[in-house]
Enzyme design. Structure first.
Site, mmCIF file in Angstrom:
data_model
loop_
_atom_site.group_PDB
_atom_site.id
_atom_site.type_symbol
_atom_site.label_atom_id
_atom_site.label_comp_id
_atom_site.label_asym_id
_atom_site.label_seq_id
_atom_site.Cartn_x
_atom_site.Cartn_y
_atom_site.Cartn_z
ATOM 1 N N GLY A 7 -14.378 -9.122 9.760
ATOM 2 C CA GLY A 7 -14.309 -10.290 9.388
ATOM 3 C C GLY A 7 -15.224 -10.635 8.295
ATOM 4 N N HIS A 55 -9.895 -7.052 2.406
ATOM 5 C CA HIS A 55 -9.274 -6.757 3.974
ATOM 6 C C HIS A 55 -7.798 -7.238 3.819
ATOM 7 C CE1 HIS A 55 -13.639 -7.988 4.795
ATOM 8 N NE2 HIS A 55 -13.509 -6.959 5.621
HETATM 9 P P1 AMP Z 1 -15.529 -4.279 7.400
HETATM 10 O O1 AMP Z 1 -14.909 -5.770 7.533
HETATM 11 O O2 AMP Z 1 -16.420 -4.343 6.255
HETATM 12 O O3 AMP Z 1 -15.832 -3.320 8.318
HETATM 13 O O4 AMP Z 1 -14.088 -3.631 6.468
HETATM 14 C C1 AMP Z 1 -12.790 -3.655 7.186
HETATM 15 C C2 AMP Z 1 -11.955 -2.734 6.392
HETATM 16 O O5 AMP Z 1 -11.771 -3.290 5.027
HETATM 17 C C3 AMP Z 1 -12.708 -1.535 5.973
HETATM 18 O O6 AMP Z 1 -11.348 -0.329 6.359
HETATM 19 C C4 AMP Z 1 -12.905 -1.240 4.608
HETATM 20 O O7 AMP Z 1 -12.956 -0.176 4.196
HETATM 21 C C5 AMP Z 1 -11.993 -2.280 4.120
HETATM 22 N N1 AMP Z 1 -12.528 -2.998 2.896
HETATM 23 C C6 AMP Z 1 -13.611 -3.452 2.765
HETATM 24 N N2 AMP Z 1 -13.851 -3.762 1.480
HETATM 25 C C7 AMP Z 1 -12.819 -3.496 0.816
HETATM 26 C C8 AMP Z 1 -12.458 -3.515 -0.398
HETATM 27 N N3 AMP Z 1 -13.100 -4.031 -1.544
HETATM 28 N N4 AMP Z 1 -11.470 -2.900 -1.001
HETATM 29 C C9 AMP Z 1 -10.392 -2.519 -0.037
HETATM 30 N N5 AMP Z 1 -10.660 -2.454 1.403
HETATM 31 C C10 AMP Z 1 -11.836 -2.779 1.652
#
Ligand code: AMP
Length: 278
Positions: free
Chosen positions: A31, A37
């Protein structure tokens, strides 16, 4: 958008979709959604899949209770963002929905578990793989989308999928950045205006290493990168590694696939970033 908090209801709905021939794409998140995301959701949509976005702040992957407590949870904003990009399904379970009490099982994901991020955040990748395994098991997606932003996480999950023969295809999506280069992250909201400026040293240094990359000069590049980051006020370097993109062992002049990875504390906020070099 359909919004489920229980696995039973989600599974019933997915069964109907599958009976109608839909392919399911899963985007697991914690989230506090941003463009990074949303880009994962868009990738799944481009492949014609029905998208399930999960939002679950997984307590098991936090080794610092303060970090877990402070993790942002703007669920109403998140729902709006998901609706704006026409996400099909949100799965937003409570902790008790995914964890049956105090679980102590362990997934053997090999040495990657204890390297780089794993070394600084003991237990983190156990928590990540366990929750992703649970999500795969109950959603049974055709494809799951993850960001390159968490490069080591992608490797660890790939290892789990390969070792356990899980029937899911993994897609790694590019890092989305702010116009000045800062990698988007849910944690960026904790940066003060000063931190926000100092944080730019991470992407700048990664780009500098990529631009100046020379396979015969890796130790010097690493040294210069470490120095540049350590010299930045308010930034405490955890690691900077120029690594083999499959094993994360330090790269040498024979390594084909190379990734530079960095982790640092900027003010009170821990940030990670990386760039693929070849
Ligand atoms: P998180 O909510 O931080 O666990 O991230 C969820 C997903 O979004 C994971 O697969 C992350 O690698 C991806 N994600 C987070 N930040 C970025 C970003 N800046 N660019 C691309 N994907 C991202």
């Amino acid at each position: 958008m359909k919004n489920f908090t229980t696995t039973n209801q989600l599974q019933q709905y997915l069964a109907q979709l599958r009976a109608g021939g839909a392919a399911i794409g899963l985007v697991p998140t914690m989230g506090a959604l941003h463009e990074g995301h949303l880009s994962l959701i868009q990738q799944a949509q481009q492949r014609g899949e029905t998208v399930v976005c999960s939002i679950f702040v997984n307590p098991k992957q936090f080794n610092d209770p303060k970090d877990l407590e402070l993790y942002p949870r703007p669920i109403l904003d998140d729902i709006k963002k998901l609706e704006q990009v026409n996400c099909d399904i949100l799965f937003n379970p409570a902790v008790g929905e995914l964890y049956a009490g105090n679980e102590s099982w362990h997934l053997n994901i090999g040495e990657l578990e204890g390297m780089l991020e794993g070394k600084f955040r003991p237990g983190h990748y156990q928590g990540v793989t366990q929750v992703v395994h649970k999500l795969f098991n109950l959603i049974k997606p055709d494809t799951a989308y993850f960001g390159q932003k968490d490069y080591q996480q992608f490797l660890v999950i790939s290892r789990m999928v390969a070792q356990m023969n899980l029937p899911v295809k993994l897609v790694m999506c590019p890092i989305q950045r702010e116009p000045d280069g800062l990698a988007m992250s849910s944690r960026n909201i904790h940066l003060t205006p000063d931190d926000r400026q100092h944080a730019l040293i991470l992407s700048k240094t990664l780009n500098w290493v990529k631009k100046n990359f020379n396979p015969n000069n890796i130790p010097q590049l690493k040294h210069d990168a470490e120095k540049a980051i350590s010299n930045e006020p308010g930034v405490e370097l955890a690691y900077f590694e120029i690594a083999n993109g499959d094993t994360l062992h330090p790269a040498d002049n024979n390594t084909q696939k190379i990734v530079a990875l960095v982790a640092a504390k900027v003010g009170k906020t821990r940030l990670i970033d990386n760039v693929l070099i070849s």
